[in-house]
Design an enzyme around this catalytic site. Sequence first.
Site, PDB file in Angstrom:
ATOM      1  N   ASN A 635       0.802  -1.232   0.000  1.00 38.51           N
ATOM      2  CA  ASN A 635       0.000   0.000   0.000  1.00 38.51           C
ATOM      3  C   ASN A 635       0.830   1.275   0.000  1.00 38.51           C
ATOM      4  O   ASN A 635       0.467   2.260  -0.632  1.00 38.51           O
ATOM      5  CB  ASN A 635      -1.006  -0.025   1.160  1.00 38.51           C
ATOM      6  CG  ASN A 635      -0.328  -0.079   2.504  1.00 38.51           C
ATOM      7  OD1 ASN A 635       0.740  -0.652   2.650  1.00 38.51           O
ATOM      8  ND2 ASN A 635      -0.941   0.533   3.496  1.00 38.51           N
ATOM      9  N   GLU A 733       3.989  -5.107  12.271  1.00 37.55           N
ATOM     10  CA  GLU A 733       3.089  -3.958  12.102  1.00 37.55           C
ATOM     11  C   GLU A 733       1.948  -4.422  11.223  1.00 37.55           C
ATOM     12  O   GLU A 733       2.140  -4.681  10.038  1.00 37.55           O
ATOM     13  CB  GLU A 733       3.838  -2.796  11.428  1.00 37.55           C
ATOM     14  CG  GLU A 733       4.966  -2.223  12.247  1.00 37.55           C
ATOM     15  CD  GLU A 733       4.482  -1.516  13.502  1.00 37.55           C
ATOM     16  OE1 GLU A 733       3.278  -1.212  13.600  1.00 37.55           O
ATOM     17  OE2 GLU A 733       5.308  -1.283  14.392  1.00 37.55           O
ATOM     18  N   CYS A 767      -3.078   1.434   6.543  1.00 31.81           N
ATOM     19  CA  CYS A 767      -3.441   0.702   7.758  1.00 31.81           C
ATOM     20  C   CYS A 767      -4.064   1.622   8.807  1.00 31.81           C
ATOM     21  O   CYS A 767      -4.796   1.172   9.678  1.00 31.81           O
ATOM     22  CB  CYS A 767      -2.215   0.016   8.324  1.00 31.81           C
ATOM     23  SG  CYS A 767      -0.868   1.172   8.622  1.00 31.81           S
ATOM     24  N   GLU A 948       7.889   0.982  16.213  1.00 29.81           N
ATOM     25  CA  GLU A 948       8.954   1.536  15.386  1.00 29.81           C
ATOM     26  C   GLU A 948       9.044   3.027  15.674  1.00 29.81           C
ATOM     27  O   GLU A 948       8.033   3.652  16.011  1.00 29.81           O
ATOM     28  CB  GLU A 948       8.661   1.296  13.900  1.00 29.81           C
ATOM     29  CG  GLU A 948       8.660  -0.184  13.538  1.00 29.81           C
ATOM     30  CD  GLU A 948       8.290  -0.470  12.080  1.00 29.81           C
ATOM     31  OE1 GLU A 948       7.520   0.322  11.501  1.00 29.81           O
ATOM     32  OE2 GLU A 948       8.769  -1.465  11.544  1.00 29.81           O
TER      33      GLU A 948
HETATM   34  P1  NAD Z   1       0.377  -9.258   3.253  1.00 30.42           P
HETATM   35  O1  NAD Z   1       0.468  -9.721   4.651  1.00 30.42           O
HETATM   36  O2  NAD Z   1      -0.377 -10.071   2.294  1.00 30.42           O
HETATM   37  O3  NAD Z   1       1.824  -9.068   2.634  1.00 30.42           O
HETATM   38  C1  NAD Z   1       2.812  -8.240   3.228  1.00 30.42           C
HETATM   39  C2  NAD Z   1       4.171  -8.726   2.813  1.00 30.42           C
HETATM   40  O4  NAD Z   1       4.386 -10.005   3.362  1.00 30.42           O
HETATM   41  C3  NAD Z   1       4.346  -8.869   1.322  1.00 30.42           C
HETATM   42  O5  NAD Z   1       5.645  -8.488   0.965  1.00 30.42           O
HETATM   43  C4  NAD Z   1       4.128 -10.344   1.117  1.00 30.42           C
HETATM   44  O6  NAD Z   1       4.781 -10.827  -0.032  1.00 30.42           O
HETATM   45  C5  NAD Z   1       4.767 -10.912   2.363  1.00 30.42           C
HETATM   46  N1  NAD Z   1       4.301 -12.245   2.719  1.00 30.42           N
HETATM   47  C6  NAD Z   1       3.105 -12.825   2.428  1.00 30.42           C
HETATM   48  N2  NAD Z   1       3.073 -14.078   2.913  1.00 30.42           N
HETATM   49  C7  NAD Z   1       4.255 -14.282   3.549  1.00 30.42           C
HETATM   50  C8  NAD Z   1       4.821 -15.376   4.263  1.00 30.42           C
HETATM   51  N3  NAD Z   1       4.156 -16.513   4.418  1.00 30.42           N
HETATM   52  N4  NAD Z   1       6.049 -15.241   4.778  1.00 30.42           N
HETATM   53  C9  NAD Z   1       6.731 -14.086   4.638  1.00 30.42           C
HETATM   54  N5  NAD Z   1       6.255 -13.023   3.961  1.00 30.42           N
HETATM   55  C10 NAD Z   1       5.031 -13.117   3.434  1.00 30.42           C
HETATM   56  O7  NAD Z   1      -0.168  -7.786   3.318  1.00 30.42           O
HETATM   57  P2  NAD Z   1      -0.527  -6.843   2.096  1.00 30.42           P
HETATM   58  O8  NAD Z   1      -1.806  -7.293   1.518  1.00 30.42           O
HETATM   59  O9  NAD Z   1       0.649  -6.680   1.228  1.00 30.42           O
HETATM   60  O10 NAD Z   1      -0.726  -5.449   2.850  1.00 30.42           O
HETATM   61  C11 NAD Z   1      -1.909  -5.055   3.407  1.00 30.42           C
HETATM   62  C12 NAD Z   1      -1.894  -5.300   4.888  1.00 30.42           C
HETATM   63  O11 NAD Z   1      -0.807  -4.627   5.485  1.00 30.42           O
HETATM   64  C13 NAD Z   1      -3.110  -4.742   5.558  1.00 30.42           C
HETATM   65  O12 NAD Z   1      -3.563  -5.655   6.502  1.00 30.42           O
HETATM   66  C14 NAD Z   1      -2.594  -3.492   6.223  1.00 30.42           C
HETATM   67  O13 NAD Z   1      -3.319  -3.091   7.328  1.00 30.42           O
HETATM   68  C15 NAD Z   1      -1.235  -3.909   6.600  1.00 30.42           C
HETATM   69  N6  NAD Z   1      -0.398  -2.749   6.825  1.00 30.42           N
HETATM   70  C16 NAD Z   1      -0.008  -2.477   8.109  1.00 30.42           C
HETATM   71  C17 NAD Z   1       0.762  -1.350   8.361  1.00 30.42           C
HETATM   72  C18 NAD Z   1       1.222  -1.019   9.738  1.00 30.42           C
HETATM   73  O14 NAD Z   1       2.133  -0.214   9.859  1.00 30.42           O
HETATM   74  N7  NAD Z   1       0.643  -1.557  10.774  1.00 30.42           N
HETATM   75  C19 NAD Z   1       1.148  -0.534   7.297  1.00 30.42           C
HETATM   76  C20 NAD Z   1       0.714  -0.836   6.017  1.00 30.42           C
HETATM   77  C21 NAD Z   1      -0.046  -1.970   5.795  1.00 30.42           C
END
Ligand code: NAD
Length: 967
Positions: A635, A733, A767, A948
């Site tokens: 995102n 996060e 998020c 963080e």
């Molecule tokens: P996601 O969890 O699908 O993916 C995030 C990252 O993790 C990607 O790079 C993905 O390739 C990797 N990933 C996926 N499966 C994995 C595994 N089994 N092992 C290791 N890495 C893996 O999330 P997304 O759809 O890319 O992002 C959206 C989510 O992120 C939402 O839930 C959003 O709230 C959250 N988010 C949180 C914050 C925060 O600071 N708290 C910030 C931005 C987004």
Amino acid sequence: MESEIVPKITKMTVSGKKQSMGFEVPCVIAEENGHADTPQKGLSAEDASVTSGVPEAASKSTLSQVVQVSEEQNTVPTPVKKSGKTKPQINVKAELEKRQGGKQLLNLVVIGHVDAGKSTLMGHLLYLLGNVNKRTMHKYEQESKKAGKASFAYAWVLDETGEERERGVTMDVGMTKFETKTKVITLMDAPGHKDFIPNMITGAAQADVAILVVDASRGEFEAGFETGGQTREHGLLVRSLGVTQLAVAVNKMDQVNWQQERFQEITSKLGQFLKQAGFKESDVAYIPTSGLGGENLVTRGQISDLTQWYKGKCLLEQIDSFKPPQRSVDKPFRLCVADVFKDQGSGFCVTGKIEAGYIQVGERLLAMPPNETCTAKGITLHDEPVDWAAAGDHVTLTLTGMDIIKINVGCVYCDPKEPIKVCTRFRARVLIFNIEVPITKGFPVLLHYQTVSEPATIRRLLSVLHKSTGEVTKSKPKFLSKGQNALIELQTQRPVALELYKDFKELGRFMLRYSGSTIAAGVVTEVEAAVKAAQDAFPNWSSKSPLERSQILNKLADLIEHDLEAFAKAESKDQGKTITFARTVDIPRAVYNFRFFASSILHHVTECTEMATMGCVHYTSRAPVGVAGLISPWNLPLYLLTWKIAPAIACGNTVVAKPSEMTSVTAWMMCKLLEKAGVPHGVVNVVFGTGAKAGEALVCHPDVPLISFTGSTLTAQRITEKSAPHCKRLSLELGGKNPAIIFDDADLSQCIPTTLKSSFANQGEICLCTSRIFVQRGIYSEFLKRFVAEARKWKVGNPSDPTVSVGALISKEHLEKVRSYVKRAQAEGARVLCGEGVDSLDLPAGNEKGYFMLPTVIAEVQDESCCMQEEIFGPVTCVVPFDTEEEVIKRANSVKYGLAATVWSSNVGRVHRVARRLQSGLVWTNCWLIRDLNLPFGGMKASGIGREGAKDSYEFFTEVKTITIKH
Ligand code: NAD
């Protein structure tokens, strides 16, 4: 005067010195470039075509190879001293044509079953060519007669050692030079005996073309051709090692009276087999010969029994008519060490075939492993000193500036600017040969790769592939059996230098042997190198002063800022967000992340306490942890990736960072600036791949002690599970379901525009976005009316249009998911006040198929509804009324998440009271998204673990130690 006993031929042997490559480095495996086709995300056709160039660029860094590269992939693991003199540039192609009187060089291997008469055949051929003087031949004849093995005389021309003579078998790969009309041939006489197949592989790996010798005598051909014989195995091996042209010498034809029927019988049996093995019919020639008698070797046979039916070429003519292979002189230099020995002078010598590129005397070379440089002091080609040599040449290099102990058979000398990859774990596509026992996970094998012979284990059976289409027919098979094509993962005991087949055909092939037989041939599809590179870079980077690191971080920030517009455009095109958002939020923040940590790292102090009565002082000391694994979502691609990279490297760690496979373009662009910023090679490694493969490999890697992850709660659960056996340090996060609480004394003129932003900015894909708006009943109707009216003003459309506020969602699937929440709310009886399904979405021409959605406001929805409980992560927000402070705190806290909350009120006391009681890592009052990076950021409950920020990131990315001094 002719020499007495030494044959006039040049001779080298591959001694097969056992290699001892020292240390072991487990590695991560990644996969094909995860940068999927950029979804349309509403871009115009023009935009889309511009975007499509970028994944192409990203694909250069496919896999977990080190991607700290310039555009030309200039990875320089070890600083290379520039040699004082600049070498005159040579036009290698032109020089090659002139060399050897214009004759082409060809590497020829002779293969075949043990008693097929290979050495006799080739020895006789050399004798007939005048390459062995009569006197020497006479001596050999005498000696062999004396030994009672008269027929071995010719073979002795090639067989060198006493033991070979004793047994009459060729053990090492003997190399001999001879010439034909148009070619200079380097002949490798490979051993036929089963015990010496590893040597044969070494020879074949270096060959361009092959002569397969079969024995025509009755029963003998059959013995070699049946199971257990070497004819088939050799045929398969040479083909698998890249040889495509073959001359079959149907030898000992005199013993079957030059019968045409026998010749035909043999050629038809062999023909079928060779076709199956992958040889084109037009690239295989069959020559009837007699090695002992010398017929049809260098001149066409005159025996009438033969001439009646055979009008074809003699063996020498056939050798002369082989097509010369393409020499990869334009590729970076590669030479696999086949032998290493001490010379009289300074330095030492290595021999081997130059697989690619060229070399001049005086040039620097990098040996992998051990990743050290040296200088090529001399080059010898066919025993003559030369100034340069090029791909295809078998050379001896005299090297200085390196210790001989570090070099072993199997090391690869390469261009220091474009080193070969070194790993202990890689993936490969293999073809399983005839093997009786099924291959299962954990199967031990011997890996034969170029000149390397290394124990390895099959770690994973990934899939079975369709033989011709390559499609996966079965995932995660329990075992592999004969004839199958499969994808597997291999782990070697010690690091080996490898190339991907797609990058370097010559260096991407290998064989697997088990219990004395060759069980599979394969090509390397993926190599891990990132963790290893990060480990290697750690000692140097971690020992730099914070100020030195700070300067590099600032430089990187400047470079990104300088290209801000290009970064913003790429981010918008890749992610779907508006150019305005990327230009004003994403990229400036990425720049600031580096500046912020460049500064904050200079100002940390550690603790000190005194125990005066004990005469003691205690203090804490902090040190970087090692290789940090960083995983970020789609995102806010560069924004969130740099939010992790900056503190990690500022603290002295090296990193392997994995951006989301959906949005990796700006990460790739940043990689190209690293070198310019002065970030040493290996400090920042970016792996492009999916979470399941590249991400998980990082999470499970034993040499990555900490993982900083931003993404969904579901993925975080998996990461926690997978990393648990390694007891890794985790920072998570995660998602949110963030409330905005609007009391009736709120200033709506401030509150409404900010709450619109907090709900719909970046398409609601942040998020921290608000998705539950609690409004005190007294102002509920007014708020709703004004909020909906303002939401309708948000323009949705082409992300590059500066007047647009809502761009495209990340993907079709995500758009469908977000829409499905609205449908579910409606089905539950909620009311959609604007947006999805209520208002019409008019998209500009060219954007009609994009993944757009109108800002959507839902009212009259129950707290238990999925729209009020689950993270939707799109431009959808719910508005509900509340009555009391106590009530709203309870309702706001009634979800599993706890990331961010917003409180709107002009009553300072209430603001403080509510903020304290909200289960939320961040609370904004009368504002949203204003951050001081010094302070902790992170969520409670399912929104994460850890924080963080200046101090928090410092603590996460360093290990603390308490030291006590008694004085
Ligand atoms: P996601 O969890 O699908 O993916 C995030 C990252 O993790 C990607 O790079 C993905 O390739 C990797 N990933 C996926 N499966 C994995 C595994 N089994 N092992 C290791 N890495 C893996 O999330 P997304 O759809 O890319 O992002 C959206 C989510 O992120 C939402 O839930 C959003 O709230 C959250 N988010 C949180 C914050 C925060 O600071 N708290 C910030 C931005 C987004």
